[in-house]
Design a protein around this motif. Sequence first.
Motif, PDB file in Angstrom:
ATOM      1  N   LYS A   1       4.335   8.011 -16.765  1.00 49.36           N
ATOM      2  CA  LYS A   1       5.106   6.906 -15.526  1.00 49.36           C
ATOM      3  C   LYS A   1       4.508   6.056 -14.738  1.00 49.36           C
ATOM      4  CE  LYS A   1       8.776   4.108 -14.503  1.00 49.36           C
ATOM      5  NZ  LYS A   1       8.315   3.579 -12.950  1.00 49.36           N
ATOM      6  N   ALA A   2       3.994   7.643 -13.747  1.00 53.46           N
ATOM      7  CA  ALA A   2       3.351   7.182 -11.850  1.00 53.46           C
ATOM      8  C   ALA A   2       2.290   6.248 -12.484  1.00 53.46           C
ATOM      9  CB  ALA A   2       3.234   8.495 -11.979  1.00 53.46           C
ATOM     10  N   ALA A   3       1.567   6.426 -13.695  1.00 53.41           N
ATOM     11  CA  ALA A   3       0.402   5.255 -13.973  1.00 53.41           C
ATOM     12  C   ALA A   3       0.323   4.465 -13.548  1.00 53.41           C
ATOM     13  CB  ALA A   3      -0.604   6.174 -14.653  1.00 53.41           C
ATOM     14  N   GLN A   4       2.043   4.065 -14.348  1.00 49.35           N
ATOM     15  CA  GLN A   4       2.090   2.062 -14.172  1.00 49.35           C
ATOM     16  C   GLN A   4       2.102   2.270 -13.639  1.00 49.35           C
ATOM     17  OE1 GLN A   4       5.300   2.306 -18.279  1.00 49.35           O
ATOM     18  NE2 GLN A   4       4.081   3.329 -19.115  1.00 49.35           N
ATOM     19  N   ASP A   5       2.715   2.789 -12.577  1.00 52.47           N
ATOM     20  CA  ASP A   5       4.217   2.035 -11.408  1.00 52.47           C
ATOM     21  C   ASP A   5       2.289   1.523 -10.742  1.00 52.47           C
ATOM     22  OD1 ASP A   5       6.086   2.615 -12.378  1.00 52.47           O
ATOM     23  OD2 ASP A   5       6.124   4.402 -11.065  1.00 52.47           O
TER      24      ASP A   5
ATOM     25  N   ALA B   1       1.105  -1.478  -8.451  1.00 56.69           N
ATOM     26  CA  ALA B   1       1.227  -1.522  -7.583  1.00 56.69           C
ATOM     27  C   ALA B   1       0.060  -2.064  -6.576  1.00 56.69           C
ATOM     28  CB  ALA B   1       1.452  -0.180  -6.662  1.00 56.69           C
ATOM     29  N   GLY B   2      -0.737  -2.227  -7.973  1.00 53.61           N
ATOM     30  CA  GLY B   2      -2.318  -2.751  -7.188  1.00 53.61           C
ATOM     31  C   GLY B   2      -2.625  -4.424  -7.454  1.00 53.61           C
ATOM     32  N   VAL B   3      -1.466  -4.657  -8.297  1.00 57.98           N
ATOM     33  CA  VAL B   3      -1.238  -6.502  -8.184  1.00 57.98           C
ATOM     34  C   VAL B   3      -1.234  -6.743  -7.096  1.00 57.98           C
ATOM     35  CG1 VAL B   3      -0.274  -8.014  -9.514  1.00 57.98           C
ATOM     36  CG2 VAL B   3      -0.912  -5.662 -10.924  1.00 57.98           C
TER      37      VAL B   3
ATOM     38  N   PHE C   1       0.821  -1.216   0.043  1.00 59.44           N
ATOM     39  CA  PHE C   1       0.147   0.272  -0.362  1.00 59.44           C
ATOM     40  C   PHE C   1       0.793   0.983  -0.127  1.00 59.44           C
ATOM     41  CE2 PHE C   1      -2.472   4.085   2.123  1.00 59.44           C
ATOM     42  CZ  PHE C   1      -3.413   3.566   0.985  1.00 59.44           C
ATOM     43  N   SER C   2       1.769   1.436   0.520  1.00 56.76           N
ATOM     44  CA  SER C   2       2.966   2.226   0.659  1.00 56.76           C
ATOM     45  C   SER C   2       3.359   2.251  -0.587  1.00 56.76           C
ATOM     46  CB  SER C   2       3.948   1.787   1.817  1.00 56.76           C
ATOM     47  OG  SER C   2       4.026   1.814   3.308  1.00 56.76           O
ATOM     48  N   ASN C   3       3.262   1.633  -1.107  1.00 56.07           N
ATOM     49  CA  ASN C   3       4.076   1.417  -2.958  1.00 56.07           C
ATOM     50  C   ASN C   3       2.893   2.236  -3.337  1.00 56.07           C
ATOM     51  OD1 ASN C   3       6.719   0.540  -2.046  1.00 56.07           O
ATOM     52  ND2 ASN C   3       5.988  -1.251  -2.824  1.00 56.07           N
ATOM     53  N   LEU C   4       1.284   1.715  -3.534  1.00 54.59           N
ATOM     54  CA  LEU C   4       0.714   2.273  -4.406  1.00 54.59           C
ATOM     55  C   LEU C   4       0.509   4.122  -3.795  1.00 54.59           C
ATOM     56  CD1 LEU C   4      -2.114   2.074  -5.639  1.00 54.59           C
ATOM     57  CD2 LEU C   4      -3.218   1.075  -4.295  1.00 54.59           C
ATOM     58  N   LYS C   5       0.515   4.261  -2.862  1.00 54.17           N
ATOM     59  CA  LYS C   5       0.296   5.612  -2.579  1.00 54.17           C
ATOM     60  C   LYS C   5       1.483   6.520  -2.904  1.00 54.17           C
ATOM     61  CE  LYS C   5      -1.206   8.250   1.410  1.00 54.17           C
ATOM     62  NZ  LYS C   5      -2.382   8.217   1.525  1.00 54.17           N
ATOM     63  N   ALA C   6       2.679   5.973  -3.236  1.00 53.75           N
ATOM     64  CA  ALA C   6       3.440   6.937  -3.222  1.00 53.75           C
ATOM     65  C   ALA C   6       3.348   6.688  -4.970  1.00 53.75           C
ATOM     66  CB  ALA C   6       4.812   6.576  -3.080  1.00 53.75           C
ATOM     67  N   ALA C   7       3.315   5.530  -5.659  1.00 53.65           N
ATOM     68  CA  ALA C   7       2.806   6.301  -7.067  1.00 53.65           C
ATOM     69  C   ALA C   7       1.590   6.947  -7.039  1.00 53.65           C
ATOM     70  CB  ALA C   7       2.552   4.141  -7.507  1.00 53.65           C
ATOM     71  N   ASN C   8       0.401   6.458  -6.770  1.00 53.75           N
ATOM     72  CA  ASN C   8      -0.698   7.594  -6.866  1.00 53.75           C
ATOM     73  C   ASN C   8      -0.598   8.451  -6.794  1.00 53.75           C
ATOM     74  OD1 ASN C   8      -3.364   7.489  -7.291  1.00 53.75           O
ATOM     75  ND2 ASN C   8      -3.783   8.531  -5.555  1.00 53.75           N
ATOM     76  N   GLU C   9       0.642   9.260  -5.470  1.00 53.37           N
ATOM     77  CA  GLU C   9       0.896  11.249  -4.733  1.00 53.37           C
ATOM     78  C   GLU C   9       1.371  11.087  -6.544  1.00 53.37           C
ATOM     79  OE1 GLU C   9       1.951  10.899  -1.451  1.00 53.37           O
ATOM     80  OE2 GLU C   9      -0.067  10.270  -0.479  1.00 53.37           O
ATOM     81  N   ALA C  10       2.277  10.189  -7.029  1.00 51.26           N
ATOM     82  CA  ALA C  10       3.508  11.227  -7.415  1.00 51.26           C
ATOM     83  C   ALA C  10       2.695  11.141  -9.147  1.00 51.26           C
ATOM     84  CB  ALA C  10       4.439   9.940  -8.265  1.00 51.26           C
ATOM     85  N   MET C  11       1.917  10.660  -9.759  1.00 45.82           N
ATOM     86  CA  MET C  11       0.421  10.450 -10.622  1.00 45.82           C
ATOM     87  C   MET C  11      -0.013  11.706 -10.681  1.00 45.82           C
ATOM     88  SD  MET C  11      -1.752   7.733 -12.364  1.00 45.82           S
ATOM     89  CE  MET C  11      -3.177   8.067 -10.733  1.00 45.82           C
TER      90      MET C  11
END
Length: 177
Positions: A129-133, A137-139, A105-115
């Motif tokens: 790029k962040a959308a791909q992350d 992360a959702g997987v 979830f930390s990875n998802l949150k960071a990627a989402n904030e970047a996006m």
Amino acid sequence: MILKKMIPIDIGIGVNTGDAVVGNMGSDKRFDYTALGDTVNLASRLEGQTKSYGVDIIVGASTCKLIETDFAVIELDLIRVKGKQVPEHIYALIGDKGVKDSGPFSNLKAANEAMIDSYRNQQWAEASKAAQDVRAAGVDLSVDLDFYAGLYEERVGAFQRNAPPKDWDGVFVATSK
């Protein structure tokens, strides 16, 4: 033992927190128990947006402030819903405290904030790029964020072809309820 096939329920839920008028209302001919007010209307609009973002539960900013220490939530967008002039930050409820405290979830949150940050700052390549992350992360969380990430990729592509106006404020205007 006989097993019955269960029919899945696929619904969206919109949650908002605030003042409302709740009770029996009407006249002698029509009488209903209901809830009225801006808070209720926004919750209804949020429920309607669950399909647009590909998530099951959307919460408004006031609700997010109350639950963010105990639940895994990510910001979805800054949106102006039909019937309101002031935009609202909206959030997806991803899971409970166990999910919130997890590495995925930390990875998802960071990627989402970047996006979202890249998107609002019109840094289109970084947002893509962040959308791909976000999707990746959702997987790890068994959460299908493919539709949501794709939504931002579509927006980015559209803005790459036709730049937003100079006064663009990053607010998405929802045209449907």
